[in-house]
Motif scaffolding. Structure first.
Motif, PDB file in Angstrom:
ATOM      1  N   UNK A   1     -12.530  93.725 -18.558  1.00  0.00           N
ATOM      2  CA  UNK A   1     -13.061  92.601 -19.350  1.00  0.00           C
ATOM      3  C   UNK A   1     -11.965  91.596 -19.659  1.00  0.00           C
ATOM      4  N   UNK A   2     -10.847  92.094 -20.209  1.00  0.00           N
ATOM      5  CA  UNK A   2      -9.766  91.195 -20.602  1.00  0.00           C
ATOM      6  C   UNK A   2      -9.073  90.618 -19.380  1.00  0.00           C
ATOM      7  N   UNK A   3      -8.786  91.467 -18.406  1.00  0.00           N
ATOM      8  CA  UNK A   3      -8.052  91.015 -17.230  1.00  0.00           C
ATOM      9  C   UNK A   3      -6.550  91.000 -17.474  1.00  0.00           C
ATOM     10  N   UNK A   4      -5.833  90.397 -16.560  1.00  0.00           N
ATOM     11  CA  UNK A   4      -4.374  90.359 -16.640  1.00  0.00           C
ATOM     12  C   UNK A   4      -3.850  89.146 -17.400  1.00  0.00           C
ATOM     13  N   UNK A   5      -4.697  88.164 -17.601  1.00  0.00           N
ATOM     14  CA  UNK A   5      -4.233  86.908 -18.195  1.00  0.00           C
ATOM     15  C   UNK A   5      -4.092  87.017 -19.717  1.00  0.00           C
ATOM     16  N   UNK A   6      -3.387  86.049 -20.265  1.00  0.00           N
ATOM     17  CA  UNK A   6      -3.300  85.931 -21.716  1.00  0.00           C
ATOM     18  C   UNK A   6      -4.558  85.255 -22.241  1.00  0.00           C
ATOM     19  N   UNK A   7      -5.006  85.719 -23.393  1.00  0.00           N
ATOM     20  CA  UNK A   7      -6.158  85.101 -24.054  1.00  0.00           C
ATOM     21  C   UNK A   7      -5.749  84.588 -25.427  1.00  0.00           C
ATOM     22  N   UNK A   8      -6.515  83.641 -25.918  1.00  0.00           N
ATOM     23  CA  UNK A   8      -6.271  83.039 -27.231  1.00  0.00           C
ATOM     24  C   UNK A   8      -6.823  83.979 -28.308  1.00  0.00           C
ATOM     25  N   UNK A   9      -5.919  84.676 -28.993  1.00  0.00           N
ATOM     26  CA  UNK A   9      -6.293  85.576 -30.087  1.00  0.00           C
ATOM     27  C   UNK A   9      -6.149  84.795 -31.380  1.00  0.00           C
TER      28      UNK A   9
ATOM     29  N   UNK B   1      -3.176  80.918 -33.828  1.00  0.00           N
ATOM     30  CA  UNK B   1      -3.464  81.171 -32.411  1.00  0.00           C
ATOM     31  C   UNK B   1      -2.264  81.873 -31.780  1.00  0.00           C
ATOM     32  N   UNK B   2      -2.529  83.000 -31.135  1.00  0.00           N
ATOM     33  CA  UNK B   2      -1.498  83.711 -30.400  1.00  0.00           C
ATOM     34  C   UNK B   2      -2.043  84.025 -29.005  1.00  0.00           C
ATOM     35  N   UNK B   3      -1.296  83.717 -27.985  1.00  0.00           N
ATOM     36  CA  UNK B   3      -1.749  83.912 -26.608  1.00  0.00           C
ATOM     37  C   UNK B   3      -1.146  85.215 -26.090  1.00  0.00           C
ATOM     38  N   UNK B   4      -2.016  86.226 -26.006  1.00  0.00           N
ATOM     39  CA  UNK B   4      -1.570  87.585 -25.738  1.00  0.00           C
ATOM     40  C   UNK B   4      -2.285  88.183 -24.538  1.00  0.00           C
ATOM     41  N   UNK B   5      -1.571  89.101 -23.883  1.00  0.00           N
ATOM     42  CA  UNK B   5      -2.209  89.976 -22.910  1.00  0.00           C
ATOM     43  C   UNK B   5      -2.971  91.070 -23.657  1.00  0.00           C
ATOM     44  N   UNK B   6      -3.795  91.817 -22.919  1.00  0.00           N
ATOM     45  CA  UNK B   6      -4.508  92.938 -23.529  1.00  0.00           C
ATOM     46  C   UNK B   6      -3.539  93.964 -24.087  1.00  0.00           C
ATOM     47  N   UNK B   7      -2.459  94.237 -23.351  1.00  0.00           N
ATOM     48  CA  UNK B   7      -1.482  95.231 -23.806  1.00  0.00           C
ATOM     49  C   UNK B   7      -0.831  94.801 -25.111  1.00  0.00           C
ATOM     50  N   UNK B   8      -0.495  93.517 -25.210  1.00  0.00           N
ATOM     51  CA  UNK B   8       0.122  93.008 -26.451  1.00  0.00           C
ATOM     52  C   UNK B   8      -0.840  93.135 -27.610  1.00  0.00           C
ATOM     53  N   UNK B   9      -2.106  92.829 -27.397  1.00  0.00           N
ATOM     54  CA  UNK B   9      -3.101  92.932 -28.459  1.00  0.00           C
ATOM     55  C   UNK B   9      -3.292  94.385 -28.884  1.00  0.00           C
ATOM     56  N   UNK B  10      -3.362  95.290 -27.937  1.00  0.00           N
ATOM     57  CA  UNK B  10      -3.568  96.701 -28.266  1.00  0.00           C
ATOM     58  C   UNK B  10      -2.387  97.268 -29.050  1.00  0.00           C
ATOM     59  N   UNK B  11      -1.183  96.829 -28.729  1.00  0.00           N
ATOM     60  CA  UNK B  11      -0.029  97.280 -29.501  1.00  0.00           C
ATOM     61  C   UNK B  11      -0.043  96.705 -30.909  1.00  0.00           C
ATOM     62  N   UNK B  12      -0.530  95.484 -31.055  1.00  0.00           N
ATOM     63  CA  UNK B  12      -0.716  94.948 -32.412  1.00  0.00           C
ATOM     64  C   UNK B  12      -1.650  95.852 -33.216  1.00  0.00           C
TER      65      UNK B  12
END
Length: 245
Positions: free
Chosen positions: A226-234, A186-197
């Motif tokens: 859709x994602x918003x500004x918050x961190x989501x559980x990836x 489990x990694x709690x990421x923003x949309x930007x963090x996920x897209x860079x991954x």
């Protein structure tokens, strides 16, 4: 079969945005390792796994075919990094108590690697191999992620990628006392963090080289609102297999 390097060109991106592995993965594989004198982390990349093993083993050897990746690796006094293919190393016979390969076996000549493992492992040594598949987030985002993976960049994956989808079932593991376990990271990421991954994916980099445009921008547009500004559980599904040499 020549060694395949798909990560030297974006070693900085890889170091910043690739996932690490939770303590439960290491606790599990280390539960099989009695002697803890020498470990070899094969295809170490930027030394994520080697850095953890250094807390438990007197000496850690870490190899990779990418000098660029090794130049970004975590430095510890008991880790030695070397450029070396997985299938033919400079190590002496019967040298290691533990050998690890994280998210890299699918790039190897597996039969040649297995022979090398048998040569450099001490009798009774542990070999641990693991991989993680495509991440998932929620019912709204997952179809977009799967479409990106299979359709947008699907044609740009190397053929070796199928072994990840197959969870290594067709890659031989001719060792004793084989155990297999699955984990969820489990990694709690923003949309930007996920897209860079996603930009660390070899298929994305292949796409960029061929088209001189970033396919992740297409997904960023789909994520908007859709994602918003918050961190989501990836969540990343991990499959780990352990055997004894």
């Amino acid at each position: 079969m020549p060694s395949i390097d798909r990560f030297s060109g974006h070693a900085d991106l890889y170091r910043q945005y690739r996932i690490d592995y939770p303590a439960e993965v290491y606790d599990y594989l280390l539960s099989f390792a009695g002697d803890r004198q020498r470990a070899w982390d094969c295809a170490t990349g930027n030394g994520q796994v080697a850095g953890v093993l250094a807390d438990y083993f007197s000496e850690v050897e870490a190899t990779d075919i990418s000098e660029a990746q090794l130049s970004k690796a975590v430095q510890r006094p008991n880790i030695r990094y070397q450029v070396s293919p997985a299938e033919q190393t400079p190590f002496p016979d019967q040298h290691f108590d533990l050998i690890t390969v994280a998210q890299a076996l699918h790039w190897f000549d597996v039969e040649a690697f297995n022979r090398e493992v048998r040569r450099v492992a001490r009798p009774g040594a542990i070999i641990a191999e693991w991989m993680y598949g495509v991440s998932f987030v929620d019912d709204t985002l997952d179809p977009l992620i799967q479409d990106f993976y299979r359709n947008r960049v699907g044609p740009y994956w190397d053929p070796h990628r199928r072994h990840i989808d197959e969870k290594y079932v067709n890659l031989s593991f001719p060792f004793a006392d084989v155990q297999q376990r699955q984990f969820i990271i489990h990694r709690y990421w923003t949309a930007d963090r996920f897209l860079n991954y996603l930009r660390t994916w070899s298929a994305v980099q292949n796409y960029i080289r061929q088209h001189e445009t970033d396919p992740v921008e297409y997904l960023a547009e789909a994520f908007a609102g859709i994602w918003g500004e918050e961190e989501k559980d990836v969540k990343f599904p991990v499959m780990l297999r352990v055997g004894r040499v």
